[in-house]
Design a protein around this motif. Structure first.
Motif, PDB file in Angstrom:
ATOM      1  N   THR A  73       6.915  -5.167   1.025  1.00 53.93           N
ATOM      2  CA  THR A  73       6.390  -4.788   2.349  1.00 53.93           C
ATOM      3  C   THR A  73       6.759  -3.355   2.693  1.00 53.93           C
ATOM      4  OG1 THR A  73       6.595  -7.086   3.082  1.00 53.93           O
ATOM      5  CG2 THR A  73       6.405  -5.395   4.789  1.00 53.93           C
ATOM      6  N   ALA A  74       7.991  -2.987   2.413  1.00 51.81           N
ATOM      7  CA  ALA A  74       8.437  -1.622   2.681  1.00 51.81           C
ATOM      8  C   ALA A  74       7.661  -0.605   1.850  1.00 51.81           C
ATOM      9  CB  ALA A  74       9.934  -1.503   2.402  1.00 51.81           C
ATOM     10  N   ILE A  75       7.357  -0.975   0.577  1.00 53.24           N
ATOM     11  CA  ILE A  75       6.606  -0.056  -0.295  1.00 53.24           C
ATOM     12  C   ILE A  75       5.190   0.151   0.229  1.00 53.24           C
ATOM     13  CG2 ILE A  75       5.628   0.222  -2.604  1.00 53.24           C
ATOM     14  CD1 ILE A  75       8.112  -1.237  -3.683  1.00 53.24           C
ATOM     15  N   TRP A  76       4.549  -0.993   0.612  1.00 54.87           N
ATOM     16  CA  TRP A  76       3.202  -0.882   1.156  1.00 54.87           C
ATOM     17  C   TRP A  76       3.184  -0.055   2.446  1.00 54.87           C
ATOM     18  CZ3 TRP A  76      -1.423  -1.483  -0.715  1.00 54.87           C
ATOM     19  CH2 TRP A  76      -1.631  -2.293  -1.819  1.00 54.87           C
ATOM     20  N   LEU A  77       4.181  -0.243   3.275  1.00 59.23           N
ATOM     21  CA  LEU A  77       4.272   0.520   4.515  1.00 59.23           C
ATOM     22  C   LEU A  77       4.406   2.016   4.232  1.00 59.23           C
ATOM     23  CD1 LEU A  77       4.599   0.706   7.600  1.00 59.23           C
ATOM     24  CD2 LEU A  77       7.045   0.297   7.282  1.00 59.23           C
ATOM     25  N   ALA A  78       5.273   2.364   3.282  1.00 67.16           N
ATOM     26  CA  ALA A  78       5.459   3.773   2.917  1.00 67.16           C
ATOM     27  C   ALA A  78       4.175   4.381   2.355  1.00 67.16           C
ATOM     28  CB  ALA A  78       6.602   3.910   1.921  1.00 67.16           C
ATOM     29  N   ALA A  79       3.461   3.579   1.538  1.00 62.70           N
ATOM     30  CA  ALA A  79       2.219   4.066   0.929  1.00 62.70           C
ATOM     31  C   ALA A  79       1.153   4.327   1.998  1.00 62.70           C
ATOM     32  CB  ALA A  79       1.715   3.053  -0.089  1.00 62.70           C
ATOM     33  N   LEU A  80       1.028   3.396   2.947  1.00 64.93           N
ATOM     34  CA  LEU A  80       0.036   3.574   4.013  1.00 64.93           C
ATOM     35  C   LEU A  80       0.362   4.773   4.894  1.00 64.93           C
ATOM     36  CD1 LEU A  80      -0.541  -0.144   5.075  1.00 64.93           C
ATOM     37  CD2 LEU A  80      -2.159   1.354   3.876  1.00 64.93           C
ATOM     38  N   LEU A  82       1.971   7.425   3.914  1.00 64.07           N
ATOM     39  CA  LEU A  82       1.675   8.611   3.109  1.00 64.07           C
ATOM     40  C   LEU A  82       0.183   8.908   3.114  1.00 64.07           C
ATOM     41  CD1 LEU A  82       2.617  10.836   1.179  1.00 64.07           C
ATOM     42  CD2 LEU A  82       2.335   9.207  -0.711  1.00 64.07           C
ATOM     43  N   VAL A  83      -0.629   7.861   2.931  1.00 62.42           N
ATOM     44  CA  VAL A  83      -2.087   8.043   2.907  1.00 62.42           C
ATOM     45  C   VAL A  83      -2.596   8.558   4.257  1.00 62.42           C
ATOM     46  CG1 VAL A  83      -4.300   6.835   2.736  1.00 62.42           C
ATOM     47  CG2 VAL A  83      -2.482   6.357   1.086  1.00 62.42           C
ATOM     48  N   SER A  84      -2.097   7.950   5.350  1.00 58.45           N
ATOM     49  CA  SER A  84      -2.543   8.388   6.677  1.00 58.45           C
ATOM     50  C   SER A  84      -2.137   9.838   6.940  1.00 58.45           C
ATOM     51  CB  SER A  84      -1.971   7.476   7.761  1.00 58.45           C
ATOM     52  OG  SER A  84      -0.561   7.607   7.840  1.00 58.45           O
TER      53      SER A  84
END
Length: 624
Positions: A73-80, A82-84
């Motif tokens: 969950t933390a990885i997905w949050l960081a990725a989103l 970064l993308v935003s």
């Protein structure tokens, strides 16, 4: 206060526009860029959405991590996140790039319009208003115009961000959102109160800079006079005083501009304090989640930043609007020379007739009270008289540089007001007393009268003056660089170039304003040879202080305070012993080839001398 405001009044042609009028006028310049504006607007919305997504992702991530502590969950949050962040940067870059292109094109067009407006102004406009201040409007004010557009785009982005965040906060907790918005009226009151002060401050700042530009331009143009009279220190002192005034005005403006932002931030911080306090209580009471509380803490900063930015940027916005106002005032300045038609002018014979002419430069100075004169086609007429008699004014009216207030001026029996001025002036040649040359070569300055002329034509015309001997004296012949305003050439050489320029133009009507008044005898003889060619089969108006020029006139008109007191040829007027004879004794006698000091006086009637004494007595209002 008096020192700070001295000389900062609006020009006579300045106008006051409302913000709505200015923005509507500015929007009109962007109509050709409508496609780019639409794309920029879309990019603004996309960037705003990405900026809004950031606190939402963090808020939801906190709530998710509290209930599910998985690393994934933390990885997905960081990725989103970064993308935003990357998308926000990309959208912002594209938006700024397209905005810069659109604004650059608009400023280019506005500067063209401003320069075109300057070219369309009549000569009275340049007599009344400082050229340095006019230049300031065309250059620096058009640059500041871009500030309005750029800030408008930025403020649009900030406003959208404010709306989106406000909706999200109300959706999450309307009670906490209302608490946060309690300080909004205070921020708006400060912003609106600052609005008037900002416009006034920016207007004074721009006017002070216009004074600085005008002073510098005048100092550079007149530096030779200052050095000749050793007045460099006084010139510097004048500049120092004006520059100091500009400094104090800018300091006052800077204090005003920079003072509003801390006030707004202090009010916004009060709102953040209320949100943190009451939001913390709501978390402890389980009324909202920790993620929502973080969303409010993070969102409140994003919420107040657009509001404070809108208010604090208002000063820059007003700066741009003030600059736009000054440029539009220049564009909208009413011309004083009014044409009743725009008829194309056929080949002119050159007959000129003044009928009951009344002319005044202003309401206080009458130059021509009731002037009547007819000049036949092909006739050479010389005007003589004391300073202020109206000689140059007559020439300026024929050139249609000024508007007369009464009577008529007919050219070939047609009212001069019915002509297309551009077409009329193509058939009019003027050789001023102090010739002006543009930077470039001698050939380029001669060709200025007819840009399509070939090198052979230019050389042929130049050789008609003094058999071309003057060309040999130039270091590189016709390819000699004349320098700024022709300063690389002597006054006589400049006059010869100006004469050749008019010869190339081949006008039907010629005006020579003391064309040989500032040259040496050799150059005068060369000019006279050129004049013999130039005056042939043309109507010519000579404003001369040289006896040699006057003698070759078909008719001499003697003026006194805008009235014709004598007319005839040289010999006839000398025999009369009147005004012309007195002028001859005063100005022309020593120019005679057989002049001997103390000899050559012409007898003047006593009654004429008494009349001249009365006429030359200083009056409250002198004519030009």
């Amino acid at each position: 206060m008096g020192f700070l405001m001295d000389g900062l009044d609006a020009e006579a042609y300045d106008r006051t526009y409302t913000d709505g009028q200015l923005i509507k006028r500015i929007a009109g310049y962007f109509k050709p860029k409508l496609g780019v504006v639409v794309v920029v607007s879309i990019l603004v919305v996309l960037k705003t959405l990405m900026d809004t997504a950031f606190p939402l992702l963090v808020s939801n991530g906190i709530d998710t991590l509290v209930s599910n502590k998985a690393l994934q969950t933390a990885i997905w949050l960081a990725a989103l996140l970064l993308v935003s962040g990357i998308l926000s940067w990309v959208f912002n870059m594209l938006r700024q790039w397209l905005t810069a292109i659109a604004v650059g094109d608009v400023v280019l067009q506005l500067r063209k319009d401003a320069f075109n407006a300057v070219m369309d102004r009549d000569m009275s406009f340049f007599d009344e208003f400082s050229s340095g201040k006019i230049v300031s409007r065309v250059t620096s004010d058009t640059d500041k115009f871009a500030t309005v557009v750029t800030l408008t785009v930025n403020l649009l982005s900030q406003f959208l961000l404010f709306i989106l965040i406000a909706i999200i906060l109300f959706f999450r907790s309307w009670q906490l959102a209302l608490i946060a918005f309690t300080i909004l009226p205070a921020i708006m009151l400060v912003a609106l109160g600052f609005r008037y002060l900002a416009r006034t401050a920016t207007q004074r700042s721009q006017r002070s800079m216009g004074r600085v530009n005008s002073n510098v331009q005048e100092a550079v143009s007149g530096i030779i006079v200052a050095k000749n009279f050793r007045q460099e220190q006084n010139m510097y002192n004048d500049f120092k005083e004006i520059n100091t005034q500009a400094f104090h005005v800018d300091v006052r403006s800077g204090i005003l501009y920079n003072g509003v932002f801390p006030v707004l931030v202090a009010i916004a911080n009060l709102g953040s304090t209320l949100v943190i306090y009451f939001g913390g209580h709501n978390v402890l009471n389980h009324s909202i989640t920790a993620g929502d509380w973080f969303l409010f803490v993070q969102g409140i900063a994003s919420l107040w930043f657009p509001v404070t930015s809108i208010a604090s940027f208002w000063s820059q916005f007003q700066l741009g609007l003030s600059a736009s106002e000054r440029v539009f005032a220049l564009l909208d300045a009413e011309p004083r020379v009014h044409q009743t038609g725009n008829e194309m002018v056929p080949a002119l014979k050159g007959e000129i007739e003044f009928q009951d002419m009344f002319f005044s430069y202003d309401d206080r100075q009458t130059v021509l009270p009731d002037f009547n004169l007819k000049i036949q086609a092909g006739e050479t007429v010389a005007f003589v008289g004391h300073t202020g008699a109206g000689k140059s004014s007559i020439a300026k009216l024929v050139a249609r540089f000024y508007e007369y207030q009464g009577g008529k001026l007919l050219i070939d029996k047609s009212d001069i007001r019915s002509f297309d001025l551009h077409d009329y002036r193509r058939r009019l040649g003027i050789v001023p007393q102090v010739p002006f040359l543009f930077s470039g070569t001698v050939a380029e300055n001669i060709r200025y009268a007819r840009p399509g002329a070939s090198d052979a034509e230019v050389l042929q015309i130049a050789r008609q003056i003094g058999d071309g001997d003057w060309i040999e004296a130039l270091p590189e012949g016709l390819e000699t660089q004349v320098g700024e305003e022709g300063k690389a050439l002597s006054m006589g050489q400049r006059q010869l170039v100006a004469l050749a320029r008019v010869l190339l133009q081949d006008p039907a009507i010629l005006i020579l304003d003391e064309a040989t008044a500032s040259v040496d005898p050799l150059t005068e003889s060369q000019i006279q040879e050129g004049l013999d060619i130039l005056l042939e089969d043309r109507t010519a108006i000579l404003i001369a202080h040289r006896l040699s020029t006057i003698k070759q006139a078909d008719r001499i008109i003697v003026l006194n305070r805008g009235r014709i007191v004598e007319e005839g040829n040289h010999e006839h007027l000398m025999r009369q012993g009147g005004h012309y004879a007195h002028l001859y004794n005063t100005y022309f006698r020593h120019q005679s080839p057989d002049y001997k000091p103390g000899e050559g006086f012409v007898e003047v009637h006593a009654s004429v001398l008494d009349e001249i004494d009365q006429a030359t007595t200083p009056q409250p209002e002198e004519v030009r």
